[in-house]
Design an enzyme around this catalytic site. Sequence first.
Site, PDB file in Angstrom:
ATOM      1  N   HIS A   1       5.327  -2.695  10.997  1.00 34.45           N
ATOM      2  CA  HIS A   1       5.007  -2.083   9.715  1.00 34.45           C
ATOM      3  C   HIS A   1       5.363  -0.594   9.768  1.00 34.45           C
ATOM      4  O   HIS A   1       4.782   0.160  10.551  1.00 34.45           O
ATOM      5  CB  HIS A   1       3.519  -2.253   9.409  1.00 34.45           C
ATOM      6  CG  HIS A   1       3.127  -3.682   9.209  1.00 34.45           C
ATOM      7  ND1 HIS A   1       2.773  -4.170   7.975  1.00 34.45           N
ATOM      8  CD2 HIS A   1       3.060  -4.731  10.072  1.00 34.45           C
ATOM      9  CE1 HIS A   1       2.496  -5.463   8.095  1.00 34.45           C
ATOM     10  NE2 HIS A   1       2.666  -5.822   9.346  1.00 34.45           N
TER      11      HIS A   1
ATOM     12  N   HIS B   1       0.806  -1.218   0.000  1.00 31.20           N
ATOM     13  CA  HIS B   1       0.000   0.000   0.000  1.00 31.20           C
ATOM     14  C   HIS B   1       0.842   1.272   0.000  1.00 31.20           C
ATOM     15  O   HIS B   1       0.423   2.288  -0.543  1.00 31.20           O
ATOM     16  CB  HIS B   1      -0.941   0.021   1.209  1.00 31.20           C
ATOM     17  CG  HIS B   1      -1.881  -1.137   1.229  1.00 31.20           C
ATOM     18  ND1 HIS B   1      -2.227  -1.802   2.379  1.00 31.20           N
ATOM     19  CD2 HIS B   1      -2.534  -1.764   0.223  1.00 31.20           C
ATOM     20  CE1 HIS B   1      -3.063  -2.780   2.081  1.00 31.20           C
ATOM     21  NE2 HIS B   1      -3.260  -2.787   0.788  1.00 31.20           N
ATOM     22  N   HIS B   2       2.016   1.224   0.641  1.00 28.43           N
ATOM     23  CA  HIS B   2       2.821   2.443   0.777  1.00 28.43           C
ATOM     24  C   HIS B   2       4.275   2.269   0.343  1.00 28.43           C
ATOM     25  O   HIS B   2       5.046   3.219   0.382  1.00 28.43           O
ATOM     26  CB  HIS B   2       2.817   2.925   2.240  1.00 28.43           C
ATOM     27  CG  HIS B   2       1.445   3.123   2.785  1.00 28.43           C
ATOM     28  ND1 HIS B   2       0.788   2.171   3.530  1.00 28.43           N
ATOM     29  CD2 HIS B   2       0.584   4.157   2.663  1.00 28.43           C
ATOM     30  CE1 HIS B   2      -0.412   2.607   3.860  1.00 28.43           C
ATOM     31  NE2 HIS B   2      -0.575   3.805   3.342  1.00 28.43           N
TER      32      HIS B   2
END
Length: 192
Positions: free
Chosen positions: A146, A79-80
Amino acid sequence: MQREQEFEEAIRKILKIIGEDPSREGLIKTPQRVYKAFMHLTQGYNQDPKEVLGEALFSSTNDEMVVVRDIEFYSLCEHHLLPIIGRAHVAYIPDGKVVGLSKIPRMVNVYARRLQIQEQMTEQIADAIMETVKPKGVGVVVQARHMCMEMRGVEKICSTTVSSALRGVFKENIKTREEFFSLINALQTRRF
């Protein structure tokens, strides 16, 4: 070569967008470095975990749990594109075949070296072992930090996410599951 050039040009463009000068001394070679880093961090796309495991299957009469614990890994959040840093614990109960112990961490790396979410990676590891080794069951627990949660967003430092995937007797038999969790939690004093 074209792929590398396109990647490097994209990095130069990103540097300009954030307000940097890609021609300044400290950034001149950054596009090449980022390309090499991303090729390393995503090398799992070029590897087949079933081939990794299948290269080292051996006949065995062992029918007791085999556990490889504390397999350190690094991945990238899909996602990032920020790091995921963690440890995987993998166990299986053989059914006529065992796999070379070093192949399990190699297989974890195959999946970790892709853009990932932790939950998916945990499932992929369990499924690859079930399909290739064909044991009586598999248990996988992944613990990770994360950076998309620590460096941005909620900014909660050192929060740990734990995911599990249980297959076969690990899912069906509570005593097997309890033995697995007991073994991976025993003497855990290291922190990543």
